[in-house]
Design a protein around this motif. Structure first.
Motif, PDB file in Angstrom:
ATOM      1  N   ILE A 132       0.858  -1.182   0.000  1.00 54.72           N
ATOM      2  CA  ILE A 132       0.000   0.000   0.000  1.00 54.72           C
ATOM      3  C   ILE A 132       0.897   1.236   0.000  1.00 54.72           C
ATOM      4  CG2 ILE A 132      -1.873   1.231   1.162  1.00 54.72           C
ATOM      5  CD1 ILE A 132      -2.202  -1.710   2.584  1.00 54.72           C
ATOM      6  N   GLU A 171      -1.735  -1.283  -4.065  1.00 54.11           N
ATOM      7  CA  GLU A 171      -2.835  -0.319  -4.001  1.00 54.11           C
ATOM      8  C   GLU A 171      -2.327   0.975  -3.379  1.00 54.11           C
ATOM      9  OE1 GLU A 171      -6.982  -2.137  -3.289  1.00 54.11           O
ATOM     10  OE2 GLU A 171      -5.584  -3.413  -2.167  1.00 54.11           O
ATOM     11  N   ALA A 173      -3.112   4.476  -1.015  1.00 54.81           N
ATOM     12  CA  ALA A 173      -3.986   5.063   0.001  1.00 54.81           C
ATOM     13  C   ALA A 173      -4.361   6.494  -0.372  1.00 54.81           C
ATOM     14  CB  ALA A 173      -3.282   5.056   1.357  1.00 54.81           C
TER      15      ALA A 173
END
Ligand code: CUA
Length: 341
Positions: A132, A171, A173
């Protein structure tokens, strides 16, 4: 500019916080020195394309140079226009088919490389890591192992005969970032609201440097990555240590109270305490990491003190606020952090 912060002399823009000495022990992160299949494939296709285009350049440039020299104007030349040739099927056939064949070869080799690099199937022995990206640090979660860490990714060595690759799901944030460790694989963009995947199978133990490869704000340049590749036994030992909650040293109880009673707990997690924030890095095993601030400084008690007191001294624009603790609380807090092994 020298300032004294928490008793530590700080030369803000003239200090590499020990990183230069540490990084000089790690081979440079060159794309021409791959140690993992995806990086190796990309390197091979790059050299192949340069070789083909290089041969074309030499042939075209050579013929051009030959014609310029051989057929340049001379004083004895007949100045009348020579007979002109219109249309030649063999020549037109040649200059159409040869480039088509070359482009076809390039398409095929590129397609094969893309197929290998994006290999969708995860073999049973593969390790999964959830990456992340945050402004400006990396969160690494190992869903199958119950381990969470930051900025320094540990993965097992992969034997080409018995591969144990690592698959990364990436991914964001917040904004767009890009995960790039040149010796292991090409860049993979990390896009908000989208999951991208990539994989690596490092064949050589060691530490590999990387960084965010997509401009993501003020501290984009200081969003660094370390990948620590270890033989399986060492990796398993690291995992086992990460799963143990850190032992509470009774001499640092006050430091822990300072931690639990300030804003630290809103952004950081330390297992076994009230702190379970996710905005900043998990600090449960802070001292097992070599660096702090996503690679801006070596992880030493003095550097931690400067960082906690005011992160912007090391990393201007960092989203962690200055904690502005008094000297006693700062000392005790750092003494507590130093026990997080
Ligand atoms: Cu994250 Cu650039």
């Amino acid at each position: 500019m020298i300032a004294v912060i928490g008793g530590v002399p700080v030369a803000a823009f003239a200090n590499d916080w020990g990183m230069g000495a540490s990084n000089s022990k790690i081979p440079p992160s060159s794309i021409y020195n791959p140690v993992s299949t995806p990086a190796h494939e990309i390197n091979t296709v790059a050299f192949f394309v340069v070789a083909i285009t290089g041969v074309i350049f030499l042939i075209v440039g050579g013929l051009l140079t030959y014609s310029i020299v051989r057929f340049r104007a001379r004083p004895t030349d007949d100045t009348r226009e020579p007979p002109q040739v219109y249309g030649s099927s063999p020549i037109e056939f040649a200059w159409t088919t040869v480039p088509v064949i070359i482009v076809l070869v390039l398409i095929l080799i590129t397609a094969r490389t893309i197929y290998t690099v994006q290999a969708p199937a995860r073999p049973p022995g593969a390790l999964s890591v959830h990456v992340i990206a945050h402004q400006w640090w990396w969160e690494f979660r190992y869903p199958d192992l119950g381990v969470v860490t930051a900025n320094e990714l540990h993965v097992p060595l992969s034997d080409p005969k018995n591969p144990t690759p690592t698959f990364l799901d990436l991914e964001s944030a917040d904004v767009a970032h890009s995960f790039w460790v040149p010796r292991l694989a090409g860049k993979t963009d990390v896009i908000p609201n989208k999951k991208n995947t990539m994989w690596i199978d490092p064949h050589v133990s060691g530490t590999y440097l990387g960084q965010c490869g997509e401009y993501c704000g003020t501290e984009h340049a200081m969003m660094l990555i370390r990948v620590v590749v270890e033989p399986r036994a060492d990796f398993d030992r690291w995992v086992a240590a990460q799963k143990q909650p850190p032992a509470l040293d009774p001499s640092v109880v006050h430091g822990r109270q300072v931690f639990e009673s300030t804003a630290c707990v809103n952004c950081h997690t330390i297992q076994g305490t009230a702190a379970n924030g996710r905005f900043g890095p998990d600090l449960t095993h802070l001292m097992t990491r070599e660096t702090i601030g996503a690679g801006v400084a070596m992880n030493t008690p003095d550097h931690l003190k400067v960082w906690v007191n005011d992160p912007s001294v090391m990393k201007p624009g960092a989203l962690m606020p200055a904690m502005n603790l008094d000297d006693k609380d700062l000392d005790d807090l750092v003494a507590y952090l130093v026990t997080l092994r």
